[in-house]
Write a protein that holds these residues in place. Sequence first.
Motif, short mmCIF file in Angstrom:
data_model
loop_
_atom_site.label_atom_id
_atom_site.label_comp_id
_atom_site.label_asym_id
_atom_site.label_seq_id
_atom_site.Cartn_x
_atom_site.Cartn_y
_atom_site.Cartn_z
N ASN A 157 6.55 -8.43 -48.21
CA ASN A 157 5.29 -8.92 -47.65
C ASN A 157 4.95 -8.29 -46.31
O ASN A 157 3.80 -8.35 -45.87
N HIS A 158 5.95 -7.73 -45.63
CA HIS A 158 5.69 -7.13 -44.31
C HIS A 158 5.29 -5.66 -44.42
O HIS A 158 4.90 -5.06 -43.41
N ASN A 159 5.42 -5.09 -45.59
CA ASN A 159 4.92 -3.72 -45.80
C ASN A 159 4.33 -3.60 -47.20
O ASN A 159 4.71 -2.77 -48.00
N ARG A 160 3.37 -4.48 -47.45
CA ARG A 160 2.72 -4.47 -48.77
C ARG A 160 2.04 -3.13 -49.02
O ARG A 160 2.00 -2.64 -50.15
N VAL A 161 1.46 -2.54 -47.96
CA VAL A 161 0.84 -1.22 -48.07
C VAL A 161 1.66 -0.24 -47.23
O VAL A 161 1.98 -0.51 -46.07
N ASN A 162 2.02 0.91 -47.85
CA ASN A 162 2.88 1.87 -47.18
C ASN A 162 2.20 3.23 -47.16
O ASN A 162 1.83 3.77 -48.21
N LEU A 163 2.04 3.77 -45.96
CA LEU A 163 1.44 5.09 -45.80
C LEU A 163 2.55 6.11 -45.63
O LEU A 163 3.39 5.99 -44.74
N ILE A 164 2.57 7.10 -46.53
CA ILE A 164 3.63 8.11 -46.50
C ILE A 164 3.03 9.45 -46.15
O ILE A 164 2.22 10.00 -46.89
N THR A 165 3.42 9.98 -44.99
CA THR A 165 2.94 11.29 -44.56
C THR A 165 4.08 12.30 -44.67
O THR A 165 5.24 11.94 -44.81
N GLY A 166 3.71 13.56 -44.57
CA GLY A 166 4.74 14.60 -44.66
C GLY A 166 4.13 15.94 -44.97
O GLY A 166 2.98 16.05 -45.40
N SER A 167 4.93 16.97 -44.78
CA SER A 167 4.47 18.33 -45.03
C SER A 167 4.43 18.61 -46.52
O SER A 167 4.87 17.81 -47.35
N ASN A 168 3.88 19.76 -46.87
CA ASN A 168 3.84 20.17 -48.27
C ASN A 168 5.26 20.34 -48.82
O ASN A 168 6.16 20.83 -48.13
N MET A 169 5.44 19.95 -50.08
CA MET A 169 6.70 20.11 -50.81
C MET A 169 7.87 19.31 -50.23
O MET A 169 9.02 19.56 -50.53
N SER A 170 7.56 18.33 -49.39
CA SER A 170 8.64 17.59 -48.73
C SER A 170 9.14 16.42 -49.56
O SER A 170 10.19 15.85 -49.26
N GLY A 171 8.39 16.00 -50.61
CA GLY A 171 8.89 14.95 -51.50
C GLY A 171 8.02 13.71 -51.60
O GLY A 171 8.43 12.72 -52.21
N LYS A 172 6.80 13.74 -51.04
CA LYS A 172 5.95 12.55 -51.05
C LYS A 172 5.57 12.14 -52.48
O LYS A 172 5.77 10.99 -52.90
N SER A 173 5.02 13.08 -53.23
CA SER A 173 4.57 12.78 -54.59
C SER A 173 5.75 12.40 -55.48
O SER A 173 5.66 11.47 -56.30
N THR A 174 6.87 13.11 -55.31
CA THR A 174 8.05 12.80 -56.12
C THR A 174 8.55 11.40 -55.85
O THR A 174 8.98 10.69 -56.77
N PHE A 175 8.47 10.95 -54.60
CA PHE A 175 8.92 9.60 -54.28
C PHE A 175 8.04 8.56 -54.95
O PHE A 175 8.54 7.56 -55.49
N LEU A 176 6.73 8.79 -54.94
CA LEU A 176 5.82 7.86 -55.64
C LEU A 176 6.16 7.78 -57.13
O LEU A 176 6.21 6.70 -57.72
N ARG A 177 6.41 8.94 -57.72
CA ARG A 177 6.76 8.97 -59.15
C ARG A 177 8.14 8.33 -59.39
O ARG A 177 8.37 7.72 -60.43
N THR A 178 9.03 8.49 -58.44
CA THR A 178 10.35 7.87 -58.55
C THR A 178 10.22 6.36 -58.67
O THR A 178 10.86 5.73 -59.53
N ILE A 179 9.41 5.77 -57.82
CA ILE A 179 9.20 4.32 -57.88
C ILE A 179 8.56 3.93 -59.21
O ILE A 179 9.01 3.02 -59.90
N GLY A 180 7.50 4.65 -59.59
CA GLY A 180 6.75 4.31 -60.80
C GLY A 180 7.58 4.45 -62.06
O GLY A 180 7.59 3.55 -62.92
N ILE A 181 8.31 5.55 -62.22
CA ILE A 181 9.02 5.81 -63.47
C ILE A 181 10.21 4.87 -63.63
O ILE A 181 10.57 4.47 -64.75
#
Length: 601
Positions: A420-444
Amino acid sequence: MIQFYETQLKSLLENREVLQKTYNKTSTYRLVFLVIGSVCLIKTFQINIYLGGVLLILFLGGFYYLVKYHEETEENLLQNDHQQTLLKNEIGILNNEPNDIYSDGSDFSNPHHIYSADLDLFGPNSLFQLLNRAKTRWGVELLAKNMLEIESAVDVLHKKQEATAELKEKTTWRLKFLASLVSIPNSLSDSSHQISQISIPPKIALGTFLKYYGKIVPLVWIALFVGFYLIKFEGIGFGIGGLVLFHFYLNGLNKKITELYFEQISVTGRALQSFSKAAELIANEEFSSKILQEALKDFPRANLQSKNPIEDFSLIVKRLEMRKNMIAWIFLTSARPFEPIETLKMGDWLSQNPNFFKEIFKGIAILEYYASLGTLHFNNPDWCLPRFHEETETFISAKQIGHPLIKVHKAISNDFELNNHNRVNLITGSNMSGKSTFLRTIGINIILANMGAPVFALNLHLRLGIEPICYMRITDSIYENASTFKAEIERLKLVLEALKNGILHIFLIDEMLRGTNSEDKLKGSMALFEKLVNENAIALLATHDLRLSEISAKHTNKVKNFYFEYSTANGELIFDYLIKEGVCKSFNASLLLEAIGLKMS
C-alpha cells in the motif's frame, strides 16, 4: 537435472541393444519354427490323422506365442525409442535449446489480449513453448486456457499446486506417459477431437438378422461340415460355396451404407494407436491429489476385459482395417458377412459407451497439463510454489524473482515488494538496463502462479486474483489500418476502463505514448500517472523521462521510485540488472549511438 536425464538415456540405449537382439532372435525362431513345424505336420498327417490334429493344435499355439512375443518386443523397442526422444528433448531444453517437438502455441497468439503478447506467452521462445508437453488438442487448449485466466479461488490454486507437486514426484510414470505421446506429430493433435466425436454407424440392412447371425455363424459352419459328413461328404464343396456366396451377398447389400463410415473410422484407427498407451498408463495408476482424482473419477477403468481402456474399441477398428488387404477381405467375408457384422459391433459398443472417448481425452489432457507443470518443477528444483493471500496491505512480496525465459546462467534475480505504500512504482533507467524485462518478470510469474505452476523465485507471496494489464509491446498494423499512436490510444482506453471494472489489476506500463511528439508524450504520460495514483491503482511504470519523478514527490505515501543503472569499464557498458530504490541519474543512449559510429554534437 541434465545428469539425471543423461543417466536415464544411457540406460535406455543399453536396454535397446538387448531388445534389438531379442527382436532379431525371435524373428529367426519364428521362421525356423514355421518351416520345421510345417514339415513335421505334413509327415505326421501322413502317418496318423489324429496325431497330426494334436500336433497342429500344438503348432498353432506355439506359433501364436512366438508372434505375440515378437509383437511385445517390437512394442518395447518403440517405447524405448519414444523415451529416448523425450529425454533428448529435455536435455536440449535444459541446454537452452528450443522445445521443438511440441507446439509453441502460435495459434493462440492475440496482439489485442490484455497481457499475452506483452508477456511472450505464445509463439517461438515463449512461455507456452517452455511449458508445453501436450500432444492432444485437448491438452494444448487446456494449457492455453489456464494461461489466459486468473484464478480467484484459493482452494482451487492449492489443488492445482498439489497436482503439480504429485506429477513432479512421479518421475518414472510421468516420463513413460509423456513418451507414449511424444511421437504424435503436432499436425495430428486435432485427431483427439475427431475421435471423441465418432458417431454411431448408419442403419444396416437386415440388421436384426445379422446381429444374431454373427453370433451363430461358427455353429452354422460346424453344422455344415457335420451334416455333409454324416449324409454325403462328397458334396461339401457345394455347401461351402453356397454359404460363402450368401455371405458375400449380405456384405454387398450394405456396401454403399458402410463404406463412407469405414473411411472415417479408418482415420480414427490410425490415430487411436498413438493414444492407446497413454490411456493404459492412466488406467493403471493411482493418484492422490484431489484435482486429479476428481478429473479421473469417470475415466474408464473397471469392467473392461483388457487393461487398456481403448483396446476393446481398437480391436474392432483393427479388424475393419484388415478389409483393405484383398486376400484377407476375401477370407474374412467368406467366413461370415464381415463388414456389416463388425459395423453392428461398432454401433453396439458406441451405444454402450457414449462418453467413453470424451472421458479418455479429458483424462489425458488433464495429465498432459500437470505433467507439463510437473516437468517444469522437476527441471527447476530451485523454483518455488507461490503462496496466495487475501490481505489488502501487500500485493507482491518476492525474494530472488527472475524471468523464466532468460537462459538460467544469464538470469539475474531481484527482491521486490509491492504494498500500500508503493502502489504505483516509477522505474527509470538507461537503455538495455532491464526495465522492460523486470516488468515482464513480474507479469509472467503471476501467470505461472495462477496456473498452479512453480515460479522463478526463491519465495513469492501473491495477492489472490491480481490480474496483469500490459501496455508494453505496442505496434502498428497495416492490415488493420492502425498506426502506432492509434494502437496506443486503444490500449490506453483499455487501461482507463480497467480502472473502473472492480477487478484487482496490476498495470505494467513501459514507456507510454511513443507514437507522438515529445511534448504531448510528456503531458499524456503525466496525466495517466496522476490518474493511476488518484484511482489507487497498482502499477509499475518504466520510463526514460525523469520529469515524471516530480509526481512521485507529491505522493510519497503511494508512489516509490526505482531504477536500473550501468557502469563503464574499458569503454564498454556493464549492466548488473539489479533494481535499486531511487531515480536514475545517468543515461547511455549517446554512448550507444557513438559506439556504432554516429557522432553526437
